[in-house]
Design a protein around this motif. Structure first.
Motif, mmCIF file in Angstrom:
data_model
loop_
_atom_site.group_PDB
_atom_site.id
_atom_site.type_symbol
_atom_site.label_atom_id
_atom_site.label_comp_id
_atom_site.label_asym_id
_atom_site.label_seq_id
_atom_site.Cartn_x
_atom_site.Cartn_y
_atom_site.Cartn_z
ATOM 1 N N ALA A 194 0.773 -1.287 -0.063
ATOM 2 C CA ALA A 194 -0.033 -0.153 -0.188
ATOM 3 C C ALA A 194 0.952 1.282 -0.092
ATOM 4 C CB ALA A 194 -0.970 0.181 1.163
ATOM 5 N N THR A 195 2.044 1.044 0.267
ATOM 6 C CA THR A 195 3.203 2.322 0.096
ATOM 7 C C THR A 195 3.554 2.685 -1.191
ATOM 8 O OG1 THR A 195 4.928 0.915 0.611
ATOM 9 C CG2 THR A 195 4.203 1.660 2.531
ATOM 10 N N VAL A 196 2.936 1.900 -2.035
ATOM 11 C CA VAL A 196 3.353 2.188 -3.585
ATOM 12 C C VAL A 196 3.000 3.741 -4.239
ATOM 13 C CG1 VAL A 196 2.652 1.810 -5.954
ATOM 14 C CG2 VAL A 196 3.424 -0.017 -4.776
ATOM 15 N N PRO A 197 1.922 4.278 -3.762
ATOM 16 C CA PRO A 197 1.843 5.726 -4.034
ATOM 17 C C PRO A 197 2.552 6.621 -3.421
ATOM 18 C CG PRO A 197 -0.483 4.735 -3.516
ATOM 19 C CD PRO A 197 0.640 3.768 -3.171
ATOM 20 N N GLU A 212 1.052 16.455 0.204
ATOM 21 C CA GLU A 212 1.858 15.067 -0.309
ATOM 22 C C GLU A 212 2.818 14.675 0.472
ATOM 23 O OE1 GLU A 212 0.160 15.005 -5.115
ATOM 24 O OE2 GLU A 212 2.093 16.438 -4.490
ATOM 25 N N TRP A 213 3.618 15.667 0.940
ATOM 26 C CA TRP A 213 4.635 15.521 1.685
ATOM 27 C C TRP A 213 4.175 15.185 3.102
ATOM 28 C CZ3 TRP A 213 9.222 14.262 -0.021
ATOM 29 C CH2 TRP A 213 9.636 14.998 -1.271
ATOM 30 N N ALA A 214 3.140 15.839 3.414
ATOM 31 C CA ALA A 214 2.437 15.270 4.811
ATOM 32 C C ALA A 214 2.088 13.608 4.554
ATOM 33 C CB ALA A 214 1.268 16.152 5.081
ATOM 34 N N GLY A 215 1.604 13.418 3.501
ATOM 35 C CA GLY A 215 0.968 12.095 3.414
ATOM 36 C C GLY A 215 2.321 11.011 3.299
ATOM 37 N N ILE A 216 3.510 11.532 2.688
ATOM 38 C CA ILE A 216 4.581 10.530 2.853
ATOM 39 C C ILE A 216 5.050 10.313 4.090
ATOM 40 C CG2 ILE A 216 7.184 10.706 2.262
ATOM 41 C CD1 ILE A 216 6.414 11.729 -0.287
ATOM 42 N N GLY A 217 5.090 11.666 5.138
ATOM 43 C CA GLY A 217 5.569 11.457 6.607
ATOM 44 C C GLY A 217 4.480 10.427 7.230
ATOM 45 N N LEU A 218 3.475 10.488 6.996
ATOM 46 C CA LEU A 218 2.140 9.809 7.742
ATOM 47 C C LEU A 218 2.369 8.275 7.240
ATOM 48 C CD1 LEU A 218 -0.141 10.111 9.546
ATOM 49 C CD2 LEU A 218 -1.661 10.039 7.580
ATOM 50 N N GLY A 219 2.850 8.228 5.876
ATOM 51 C CA GLY A 219 3.026 6.735 5.610
ATOM 52 C C GLY A 219 4.034 5.967 6.198
ATOM 53 N N VAL A 220 5.362 6.995 6.333
ATOM 54 C CA VAL A 220 6.398 6.581 7.043
ATOM 55 C C VAL A 220 6.001 5.828 8.533
ATOM 56 C CG1 VAL A 220 8.707 7.036 7.814
ATOM 57 C CG2 VAL A 220 8.073 7.661 5.450
ATOM 58 N N CYS A 221 5.368 6.762 9.166
ATOM 59 C CA CYS A 221 4.904 6.387 10.513
ATOM 60 C C CYS A 221 4.008 5.024 10.177
ATOM 61 C CB CYS A 221 3.882 7.563 10.827
ATOM 62 S SG CYS A 221 4.765 9.063 11.391
ATOM 63 N N GLY A 222 3.487 5.019 9.478
ATOM 64 C CA GLY A 222 2.384 3.653 9.396
ATOM 65 C C GLY A 222 3.396 2.409 9.075
ATOM 66 N N MET A 223 4.399 2.694 8.232
ATOM 67 C CA MET A 223 5.513 1.460 7.896
ATOM 68 C C MET A 223 6.097 1.313 9.302
ATOM 69 S SD MET A 223 5.446 0.071 5.021
ATOM 70 C CE MET A 223 6.753 -0.605 5.772
ATOM 71 N N VAL A 224 6.567 2.429 10.122
ATOM 72 C CA VAL A 224 7.146 1.891 11.742
ATOM 73 C C VAL A 224 6.156 1.046 12.498
ATOM 74 C CG1 VAL A 224 7.951 2.961 13.623
ATOM 75 C CG2 VAL A 224 8.701 4.057 11.360
ATOM 76 N N LEU A 225 4.973 1.568 12.437
ATOM 77 C CA LEU A 225 3.885 0.836 13.252
ATOM 78 C C LEU A 225 3.573 -0.669 12.618
ATOM 79 C CD1 LEU A 225 0.762 3.119 13.595
ATOM 80 C CD2 LEU A 225 2.172 1.978 15.482
ATOM 81 N N ALA A 266 -2.693 7.973 4.712
ATOM 82 C CA ALA A 266 -1.717 8.459 3.852
ATOM 83 C C ALA A 266 -1.732 8.467 2.484
ATOM 84 C CB ALA A 266 -0.279 7.922 4.443
ATOM 85 N N VAL A 267 -2.266 7.490 2.175
ATOM 86 C CA VAL A 267 -2.569 7.180 0.605
ATOM 87 C C VAL A 267 -3.586 8.277 0.117
ATOM 88 C CG1 VAL A 267 -3.002 5.693 -1.235
ATOM 89 C CG2 VAL A 267 -1.402 5.103 0.498
ATOM 90 N N VAL A 268 -4.562 8.340 1.136
ATOM 91 C CA VAL A 268 -5.865 9.165 0.726
ATOM 92 C C VAL A 268 -5.294 10.676 0.565
ATOM 93 C CG1 VAL A 268 -8.153 10.165 1.600
ATOM 94 C CG2 VAL A 268 -7.540 7.583 1.663
ATOM 95 N N LEU A 269 -4.372 11.071 1.590
ATOM 96 C CA LEU A 269 -4.058 12.466 1.783
ATOM 97 C C LEU A 269 -3.072 12.760 0.621
ATOM 98 C CD1 LEU A 269 -3.980 14.564 3.874
ATOM 99 C CD2 LEU A 269 -1.762 13.763 4.833
ATOM 100 N N ILE A 270 -2.341 12.161 -0.029
ATOM 101 C CA ILE A 270 -1.374 12.399 -1.083
ATOM 102 C C ILE A 270 -2.250 12.343 -2.364
ATOM 103 C CG2 ILE A 270 0.806 11.361 -0.179
ATOM 104 C CD1 ILE A 270 0.622 9.119 -2.500
ATOM 105 N N SER A 271 -3.571 11.673 -2.252
ATOM 106 C CA SER A 271 -4.423 11.747 -3.637
ATOM 107 C C SER A 271 -5.447 12.752 -3.574
ATOM 108 C CB SER A 271 -5.050 10.326 -3.634
ATOM 109 O OG SER A 271 -4.244 9.155 -3.607
#
Length: 287
Positions: A104-107, A125-138, A279-284
């Motif tokens: 799901a991190t593809v986008p 979109e940068w905020a979405g990337i940051g949030l996605g990194v947090c998701g990956m850490v979790l 995060a993906v919703v945010l960057i989209s």
């Protein structure tokens, strides 16, 4: 665009990505129980690619030139071979639902690679990337990926390979229409079968019916139908819309894994799914 004005072919393509690709993680998990992973992925794409090419030749589609074949070969290496082949290998040790969560991190990767081709990212979109990194850490704090750090690494490489291919595809000369899907899968399948030989994979026993059905489902539905739908969307809608399947597939994959395979999804994985999808919703997001 209002829902009523979306062309039927585009709606069908979105359905294929959302539902069919969400179910392929289950198909892969079943298949790798009886097939060596790279061999299965290579057979899947080779079968799908050659079947498509045979059909297109009967319909007298023009054959691509050398430059177009070069573009298809590059995309075949990045998307079917790296992007999907590594997912297949990882699912030997990682559950289908968790694999879908990492993919799901593809986008997020697509957005980063798009900058290489001159596309600027907005603050949201940068905020979405940051949030996605947090998701990956979790997600990495959960038991599934802690037990298989190599599986986590393979899935991240798969995400990066698929994203690079997606971003690059809009700038590469490649075969037109369904010829692009066919040749991309042929080259990707060949690369995977070669890798299978290099790594010494062997089929120790004839796969059971479930293994053959998984292979056929992945070849026909997961490859011929869904890959063609994805390439169609990459050419007709925005990259963000084309990769929006990433926040539907994990939910479908998790549910199918729990129902049919009895997979356990813990609190960390559930929290990570929520964060990654957000995060993906945010960057989209569009105004």
């Amino acid at each position: 665009m209002p829902f009523s004005r979306i062309p039927p072919l585009t709606l069908a393509a979105f359905f294929a990505l959302y539902v069919i690709w969400g179910s392929t993680y289950l198909g892969i998990r079943i298949g790798v129980e009886s097939w060596p992973p790279m061999m299965m992925a290579g057979l899947r794409f080779s079968l799908a690619g050659w079947l498509m090419l045979a059909y297109l030749c009967v319909r007298k589609y023009p054959m691509p030139n050398a430059r177009e074949l070069g573009g298809a070969a590059l995309l075949g290496l990045l998307m079917p071979a790296v992007g999907n082949g590594l997912v297949t290998v990882a699912e030997k040790d990682v559950s289908s639902g968790v694999a879908a969560l990492v993919i799901a991190t593809v986008p997020l990767f697509t957005l980063l690679f798009a900058r290489m081709f001159g596309q600027k990212a907005r603050k949201v979109e940068w905020a979405g990337i940051g949030l996605g990194v947090c998701g990956m850490v979790l997600l990495n704090m959960g038991a599934n990926l802690k037990a298989s750090p190599s599986g986590a690494a393979l899935l991240l490489l798969a995400s990066a390979g698929w994203a690079l291919g997606s971003a690059w595809s809009r700038h590469l000369t490649q075969p037109k229409g369904p010829m692009g899907s066919a040749w991309m899968m042929i080259f990707g399948g060949a690369a995977l079968l070669l890798a299978s030989q290099v790594y010494g994979e062997k089929l120790l026993a004839m796969p059971p019916l479930s293994g053959w059905l998984a292979l056929l489902y992945l070849a026909v539905f997961g490859s011929i139908i869904a890959y063609s739908a994805y390439l169609h969307l990459l050419k007709t809608v925005s990259p963000a819309a084309a990769t929006s399947y990433a926040y539907v597939n994990p939910v479908i994959a998790v549910l199918l894994g729990v129902v049919f395979l009895g997979e356990h999804i813990g609190l960390h994985e559930m929290l990570a799914m929520s964060v990654i999808v957000a995060a993906v919703v945010l960057i989209s997001w569009r105004r």
